[in-house]
Design a protein around this motif. Sequence first.
Motif, PDB file in Angstrom:
ATOM      1  N   ALA A   1       0.797  -1.130   0.053  1.00 46.79           N
ATOM      2  CA  ALA A   1      -0.130  -0.041   0.032  1.00 46.79           C
ATOM      3  C   ALA A   1       1.097   1.184  -0.057  1.00 46.79           C
ATOM      4  O   ALA A   1       0.673   2.216  -0.785  1.00 46.79           O
ATOM      5  N   ALA A   2       2.083   1.294   0.893  1.00 51.59           N
ATOM      6  CA  ALA A   2       2.993   2.590   0.979  1.00 51.59           C
ATOM      7  C   ALA A   2       3.639   2.592  -0.500  1.00 51.59           C
ATOM      8  O   ALA A   2       3.735   3.851  -0.864  1.00 51.59           O
TER       9      ALA A   2
ATOM     10  N   ALA B   1       2.390   1.683  -3.520  1.00 51.42           N
ATOM     11  CA  ALA B   1       1.502   2.125  -4.345  1.00 51.42           C
ATOM     12  C   ALA B   1       1.126   3.485  -4.048  1.00 51.42           C
ATOM     13  O   ALA B   1       0.949   4.487  -5.166  1.00 51.42           O
ATOM     14  N   LEU B   2       1.079   4.172  -2.940  1.00 52.17           N
ATOM     15  CA  LEU B   2       0.723   5.497  -2.649  1.00 52.17           C
ATOM     16  C   LEU B   2       2.098   6.425  -2.957  1.00 52.17           C
ATOM     17  O   LEU B   2       1.890   7.338  -3.618  1.00 52.17           O
ATOM     18  N   GLY B   3       2.998   5.960  -3.107  1.00 54.36           N
ATOM     19  CA  GLY B   3       4.401   6.659  -3.261  1.00 54.36           C
ATOM     20  C   GLY B   3       4.298   6.639  -4.979  1.00 54.36           C
ATOM     21  O   GLY B   3       4.758   7.897  -5.489  1.00 54.36           O
TER      22      GLY B   3
ATOM     23  N   THR C   1       1.793   6.547  -6.963  1.00 49.79           N
ATOM     24  CA  THR C   1       0.727   7.197  -7.294  1.00 49.79           C
ATOM     25  C   THR C   1       1.023   8.675  -7.360  1.00 49.79           C
ATOM     26  O   THR C   1       0.986   9.681  -8.335  1.00 49.79           O
ATOM     27  N   THR C   2       1.678   9.216  -6.132  1.00 49.13           N
ATOM     28  CA  THR C   2       2.292  10.663  -5.824  1.00 49.13           C
ATOM     29  C   THR C   2       3.102  10.865  -7.004  1.00 49.13           C
ATOM     30  O   THR C   2       3.018  12.019  -7.527  1.00 49.13           O
TER      31      THR C   2
END
Length: 120
Positions: free
Chosen positions: A20-21, A23-25, A27-28
């Motif tokens: 999840a981390a 994927a978040l990074g 995406t950012t």
Amino acid sequence: MPWEVGIDLTDGDRSVLAVAALALGATTVVVLFLCCQRLCCCCGSRRSASGVGYESVPHQLDGEELDFKRAMEGDGVEGGAFTGTELEQIEMIEQYRSKLVEGAAEDSAAERGKDLSKVA
């Protein structure tokens, strides 16, 4: 301490959290890249569409500049020597400058004298 919260994660939970981390990074980073690309495209097209830009500058000398160039080259005067009138003007300017320097030195000395009298 009362404000600490203990989170007990199992190995499966840690891997889900890591994914999840990641994927978040990712995406950012992608969103920032797209924003920068969009900004560059918009500003570039707006600049060219508005017609605001640099104007070409002619590299030829105009009449006044040509006259100055001829005067500096001498136009037959050996080495661009000064005429008698020009030498007189230069002497007058030099005398004026030397009087200004002397006057400034006298004013400075008078000011220093006043400052020393205040201290004593």
